[in-house]
Design an enzyme around this catalytic site. Sequence first.
Site, PDB file in Angstrom:
ATOM      1  CE1 TYR A 129      20.273  57.409  42.924  1.00 37.92           C
ATOM      2  CE2 TYR A 129      22.032  58.171  41.482  1.00 37.92           C
ATOM      3  CZ  TYR A 129      21.556  57.261  42.405  1.00 37.92           C
ATOM      4  OH  TYR A 129      22.357  56.210  42.809  1.00 37.92           O
ATOM      5  CB  SER A 177      25.577  57.465  43.223  1.00 43.53           C
ATOM      6  OG  SER A 177      25.552  57.378  41.807  1.00 43.53           O
TER       7      SER A 177
END
Length: 250
Positions: free
Chosen positions: A137, A125
Site C-alpha cells: 500500500y 494517503s
Amino acid sequence: MSVLKDKIIVVTGAGSGIGEAVAGEVEKAGARVLALDARPSGKLRQFDVSQESAWAELAAELHASGTHLDGLVNCAGVTWRARVGDVTVDAFERVQSVNVLGPLLGIQALAPLMAAGGSIVNIGSVAALQGHYPAAYTTSKWALRGLTHAACLELGPRGIRVNIVHPGFIETPMTASADDAFKTSSIAGTPLGRAGHTHEVAAVVTFVLSDAASFVTGAEIPVDGGASSQAGAQPVSDALRPTYSAPLPT
C-alpha cells in the site's frame, strides 16, 4: 453551493468510503457524476480500474455521445497490511494495479476528453508522506505521487490540472478493518487528536475540482489533522508535555 454547476466528473471507487463522499459532495456542488465502483449498485457502474479495456470502453461511449469531461477523481483503492518480509508477489501486484495502474489508465483514457480547465484529483494517503509498514500500500501511494507530478507536467500545457489529496486516518470501511491498535496509534499521532471524516476529504476534493483552484496544479494536499506535519515528533512532544516547562530565552 454550485461551484461545479454543469460540470461532468468521473469518480472511481464511488461505492463506499471517501469515493462515496466525494461523489455525493460533487453532485451537491452541481456536477453530473459518473460513479464507478467494483461493486455495482443503484447509480454505480461496475468497473475494474485495473482493466485497460474498461477505460477504453468508457472513453468510447463518452466520445460517441459528445461528452467533454471536466474532471476525474481517482478514489478507487485497496490495501494489504503485510510487512516487507511478508508481502507476496500476487498481493503486491494487485495493490499496484488498482492504486497506481488504475489512475494511470484513467488519465490516459479520459484526459483526451478534457478541455482547458479540466481537473484530475488523485487520492493518495498519509502513507505516501511517511514510511508506513504496509509495504504494498505504502509503495503504491508513493508511486501515485510520482504519477501525479508527471501528469501535471504533461497535461499542464493543455490547461488540465493534476493534484493529489492525502487523507490521514479517516473513518471508512477500509480503516474499520484495521486492528484497534492501528486506530489508537494513528489518532495518537494526529495533532488534532481525532479521526477524520469522509466529508472533510470530499470538501477539499470539491474545491480542487472547482474553478476557484484554477491556478492549483501539482499540489500535494494533506487532509490528515496534522499527522504528516508532525513527522514523528508527536510522541516526543506528548511525552514531555506533562513535565517539561521551557525556560525563558536569555
